[in-house]
Design an enzyme around this catalytic site. Structure first.
Site, PDB file in Angstrom:
ATOM      1  N   ASP A  90     -17.918  27.020 146.905  1.00  0.00           N
ATOM      2  CA  ASP A  90     -17.883  26.802 145.598  1.00  0.00           C
ATOM      3  C   ASP A  90     -16.690  26.704 144.825  1.00  0.00           C
ATOM      4  OD1 ASP A  90     -18.515  30.512 145.438  1.00  0.00           O
ATOM      5  OD2 ASP A  90     -16.698  29.287 144.569  1.00  0.00           O
ATOM      6  N   HIS A 105     -13.464  26.502 154.917  1.00  0.00           N
ATOM      7  CA  HIS A 105     -14.797  26.051 155.240  1.00  0.00           C
ATOM      8  C   HIS A 105     -15.317  24.916 154.412  1.00  0.00           C
ATOM      9  CE1 HIS A 105     -15.597  29.982 157.381  1.00  0.00           C
ATOM     10  NE2 HIS A 105     -14.752  29.384 158.071  1.00  0.00           N
ATOM     11  N   CYS A 113     -16.417  11.372 154.918  1.00  0.00           N
ATOM     12  CA  CYS A 113     -17.231  10.120 155.712  1.00  0.00           C
ATOM     13  C   CYS A 113     -16.941  10.303 157.300  1.00  0.00           C
ATOM     14  CB  CYS A 113     -16.336   8.548 155.417  1.00  0.00           C
ATOM     15  SG  CYS A 113     -16.958   7.338 156.348  1.00  0.00           S
TER      16      CYS A 113
HETATM   17  C1  BV8 Z   1     -15.107  28.055 165.220  1.00  0.00           C
HETATM   18  C2  BV8 Z   1     -19.740  26.913 155.326  1.00  0.00           C
HETATM   19  C3  BV8 Z   1     -13.568  27.172 167.029  1.00  0.00           C
HETATM   20  C4  BV8 Z   1     -21.102  26.434 155.546  1.00  0.00           C
HETATM   21  C5  BV8 Z   1     -19.545  28.971 157.008  1.00  0.00           C
HETATM   22  C6  BV8 Z   1     -18.928  34.947 169.119  1.00  0.00           C
HETATM   23  C7  BV8 Z   1     -17.819  35.834 168.979  1.00  0.00           C
HETATM   24  C8  BV8 Z   1     -16.849  35.200 168.135  1.00  0.00           C
HETATM   25  C9  BV8 Z   1     -17.372  34.044 167.525  1.00  0.00           C
HETATM   26  C10 BV8 Z   1     -18.131  33.344 167.733  1.00  0.00           C
HETATM   27  C11 BV8 Z   1     -19.175  33.693 168.872  1.00  0.00           C
HETATM   28  N1  BV8 Z   1     -19.977  32.607 168.928  1.00  0.00           N
HETATM   29  C12 BV8 Z   1     -19.647  31.525 168.003  1.00  0.00           C
HETATM   30  C13 BV8 Z   1     -18.392  31.836 167.243  1.00  0.00           C
HETATM   31  C14 BV8 Z   1     -17.886  31.209 166.550  1.00  0.00           C
HETATM   32  C15 BV8 Z   1     -18.662  30.982 164.972  1.00  0.00           C
HETATM   33  C16 BV8 Z   1     -18.795  32.574 164.692  1.00  0.00           C
HETATM   34  O1  BV8 Z   1     -17.691  33.401 164.175  1.00  0.00           O
HETATM   35  N2  BV8 Z   1     -20.126  32.916 164.780  1.00  0.00           N
HETATM   36  C17 BV8 Z   1     -20.584  34.194 164.271  1.00  0.00           C
HETATM   37  C18 BV8 Z   1     -21.997  33.963 163.562  1.00  0.00           C
HETATM   38  C19 BV8 Z   1     -20.547  35.263 165.367  1.00  0.00           C
HETATM   39  N3  BV8 Z   1     -17.541  30.482 164.279  1.00  0.00           N
HETATM   40  C20 BV8 Z   1     -17.480  29.142 164.114  1.00  0.00           C
HETATM   41  O2  BV8 Z   1     -18.077  28.330 164.623  1.00  0.00           O
HETATM   42  C21 BV8 Z   1     -15.967  28.651 163.491  1.00  0.00           C
HETATM   43  N4  BV8 Z   1     -15.665  27.782 163.997  1.00  0.00           N
HETATM   44  O3  BV8 Z   1     -14.936  29.384 165.703  1.00  0.00           O
HETATM   45  O4  BV8 Z   1     -14.308  27.088 166.033  1.00  0.00           O
HETATM   46  C22 BV8 Z   1     -12.264  27.345 166.539  1.00  0.00           C
HETATM   47  C23 BV8 Z   1     -11.797  28.134 165.724  1.00  0.00           C
HETATM   48  C24 BV8 Z   1     -10.315  28.483 165.397  1.00  0.00           C
HETATM   49  C25 BV8 Z   1      -9.439  27.450 166.079  1.00  0.00           C
HETATM   50  C26 BV8 Z   1      -9.980  26.584 166.978  1.00  0.00           C
HETATM   51  C27 BV8 Z   1     -11.269  26.558 167.255  1.00  0.00           C
HETATM   52  C28 BV8 Z   1     -16.880  27.976 162.009  1.00  0.00           C
HETATM   53  C29 BV8 Z   1     -17.451  28.908 161.176  1.00  0.00           C
HETATM   54  C30 BV8 Z   1     -17.830  28.451 159.961  1.00  0.00           C
HETATM   55  C31 BV8 Z   1     -19.281  28.410 159.625  1.00  0.00           C
HETATM   56  N5  BV8 Z   1     -19.402  27.891 158.278  1.00  0.00           N
HETATM   57  N6  BV8 Z   1     -19.831  28.338 155.838  1.00  0.00           N
HETATM   58  C32 BV8 Z   1     -21.698  26.948 154.160  1.00  0.00           C
HETATM   59  O5  BV8 Z   1     -21.243  27.842 153.201  1.00  0.00           O
HETATM   60  O6  BV8 Z   1     -22.886  26.596 154.051  1.00  0.00           O
HETATM   61  S1  BV8 Z   1     -20.146  30.434 157.519  1.00  0.00           S
HETATM   62  C33 BV8 Z   1     -20.166  31.281 156.144  1.00  0.00           C
HETATM   63  O7  BV8 Z   1     -20.652  32.574 156.338  1.00  0.00           O
HETATM   64  C34 BV8 Z   1     -19.142  31.600 155.242  1.00  0.00           C
HETATM   65  O8  BV8 Z   1     -18.391  30.482 154.997  1.00  0.00           O
HETATM   66  C35 BV8 Z   1     -18.474  32.839 155.667  1.00  0.00           C
HETATM   67  O9  BV8 Z   1     -17.324  32.432 156.550  1.00  0.00           O
HETATM   68  C36 BV8 Z   1     -19.293  33.566 156.598  1.00  0.00           C
HETATM   69  C37 BV8 Z   1     -19.627  34.941 156.416  1.00  0.00           C
HETATM   70  O10 BV8 Z   1     -19.893  34.820 154.939  1.00  0.00           O
HETATM   71  P1  BV8 Z   1     -19.244  36.009 153.903  1.00  0.00           P
HETATM   72  O11 BV8 Z   1     -18.625  35.003 152.870  1.00  0.00           O
HETATM   73  O12 BV8 Z   1     -18.922  37.008 154.636  1.00  0.00           O
HETATM   74  O13 BV8 Z   1     -20.781  36.347 153.272  1.00  0.00           O
HETATM   75  P2  BV8 Z   1     -21.761  37.310 153.545  1.00  0.00           P
HETATM   76  O14 BV8 Z   1     -23.010  37.188 152.899  1.00  0.00           O
HETATM   77  O15 BV8 Z   1     -21.897  37.420 155.237  1.00  0.00           O
HETATM   78  O16 BV8 Z   1     -21.059  38.857 153.273  1.00  0.00           O
HETATM   79  C38 BV8 Z   1     -21.010  38.982 151.773  1.00  0.00           C
HETATM   80  C39 BV8 Z   1     -20.305  40.328 151.579  1.00  0.00           C
HETATM   81  O17 BV8 Z   1     -19.939  40.680 150.397  1.00  0.00           O
HETATM   82  C40 BV8 Z   1     -21.043  41.614 152.276  1.00  0.00           C
HETATM   83  O18 BV8 Z   1     -19.942  42.315 153.016  1.00  0.00           O
HETATM   84  C41 BV8 Z   1     -21.361  42.168 150.823  1.00  0.00           C
HETATM   85  O19 BV8 Z   1     -21.365  43.539 151.089  1.00  0.00           O
HETATM   86  C42 BV8 Z   1     -20.313  41.948 150.029  1.00  0.00           C
HETATM   87  N7  BV8 Z   1     -20.722  41.926 148.729  1.00  0.00           N
HETATM   88  C43 BV8 Z   1     -21.861  41.492 147.934  1.00  0.00           C
HETATM   89  N8  BV8 Z   1     -21.766  41.602 146.633  1.00  0.00           N
HETATM   90  C44 BV8 Z   1     -20.380  41.795 146.417  1.00  0.00           C
HETATM   91  C45 BV8 Z   1     -19.828  42.074 147.462  1.00  0.00           C
HETATM   92  N9  BV8 Z   1     -18.597  42.536 147.734  1.00  0.00           N
HETATM   93  C46 BV8 Z   1     -17.858  42.815 146.453  1.00  0.00           C
HETATM   94  N10 BV8 Z   1     -18.557  42.569 145.283  1.00  0.00           N
HETATM   95  C47 BV8 Z   1     -19.850  42.353 145.138  1.00  0.00           C
HETATM   96  N11 BV8 Z   1     -20.503  42.115 143.994  1.00  0.00           N
END
Ligand code: BV8
Length: 224
Positions: A90, A105, A113
């Site tokens: 956002d 991200h 493109c």
């Molecule tokens: C990559 C964009 C290689 C799209 C997103 C096994 C182990 C480890 C890693 C992996 C694995 N298997 C696969 C992987 C890699 C994978 C990964 O990590 N998978 C996970 C599921 C295990 N990662 C990837 O594929 C990444 N790429 O690894 O490439 C590489 C890397 C480096 C160098 C070379 C090669 C790419 C991942 C990107 C995916 N895209 N977003 C879109 O937005 O639609 S992910 C998306 O979810 C977000 O961008 C963010 O990154 C992610 C987590 O979300 P959060 O922002 O944390 O939000 P969430 O809802 O989860 O949590 C909210 C938090 O806020 C909570 O804790 C809550 O308590 C808190 N909260 C709520 N309200 C409040 C608050 N805090 C304060 N105040 C409040 N009011």
């Protein structure tokens, strides 16, 4: 003091932007495999496009909250000693006053493109993929890093983390890598680490200090 801040969906929650993993999370509405992977985009581009069009359209109905504004103030005070990297796509950090925001991200407001790599402003709801202004090919996609794709600016981010004296993570579950590993990387290079989150994240044990509460309250208090 060199400060690096990482934010996640939680910092925008009080602005009314749904997070991914909380009760009414975005992922709840869509299976991750359905919308946030290149394979999903290849298989069903219109579904994926509509998922991002809906989130882009929702941006007009939300405003930055005190947490975004406080980080804008911190950037003003610290200048080049401050580096803001967000997982969010956002534009609330920019609208809250931050001028240097690193969207690892990607961003809802720009398109990419697939033919020539040109980045362009995404104008309106464009499910019909207009031609790229750079090469004319109709190959635009959301400028978003999907699962399995490499986040933007990783070399720069790792360099900044190596030099950080303080690393602060705000509003992220610590569920997705490489962002979730930044705290350990920063600590290994000597940074003090602080987590500001509504509840302890998956990585909370990696932080020197962790404070629980809403970002709209915790962040201004921490900044001031
Ligand atoms: C990559 C964009 C290689 C799209 C997103 C096994 C182990 C480890 C890693 C992996 C694995 N298997 C696969 C992987 C890699 C994978 C990964 O990590 N998978 C996970 C599921 C295990 N990662 C990837 O594929 C990444 N790429 O690894 O490439 C590489 C890397 C480096 C160098 C070379 C090669 C790419 C991942 C990107 C995916 N895209 N977003 C879109 O937005 O639609 S992910 C998306 O979810 C977000 O961008 C963010 O990154 C992610 C987590 O979300 P959060 O922002 O944390 O939000 P969430 O809802 O989860 O949590 C909210 C938090 O806020 C909570 O804790 C809550 O308590 C808190 N909260 C709520 N309200 C409040 C608050 N805090 C304060 N105040 C409040 N009011």
């Amino acid at each position: 003091m060199r400060v690096v801040v990482l934010t996640g969906a939680g910092i925008s929650a009080e602005s009314g932007v749904p997070t991914f993993r909380d009760a009414d999370g975005l992922w709840e509405g869509h299976r991750v495999e359905d919308v946030a992977t290149p394979e999903a985009f290849d298989a069903q581009p219109t579904v994926v496009q509509q998922f991002y069009d809906a989130r882009r359209a929702a941006l007009t109905a939300v405003e930055p909250n005190p947490a975004h504004v406080a980080l804008g103030r911190l950037e003003e005070v610290l200048g080049d000693d401050f580096y803001l990297v967000t997982q969010n796509i956002d534009d609330l950090h920019e609208r809250g006053g931050s001028s240097r925001v690193h969207h690892m991200h990607g961003e809802l407001r720009s398109a990419l493109c697939r033919a020539c790599g040109m980045r362009t402003e995404w104008t309106g709801d464009l499910v019909d993929f207009p031609p790229c202004p750079g090469c004319g090919v109709t190959e635009l996609r959301p400028d978003v890093v999907w699962f399995g794709e490499i986040p933007y600016e990783m070399d720069t981010i790792l360099g900044v983390l190596r030099r950080a004296e303080l690393f602060v993570s705000i509003g992220t579950s610590g569920a997705v890598y490489p962002a979730a590993g930044f705290v350990q990387y920063a600590a290994r290079h000597g940074a003090r680490t602080l987590e500001l989150n509504l509840q302890p994240s998956e990585g909370t044990s990696f932080f020197h200090e962790s404070r629980q509460g809403p970002a709209g309250l915790l962040v201004p208090t921490w900044v001031d």
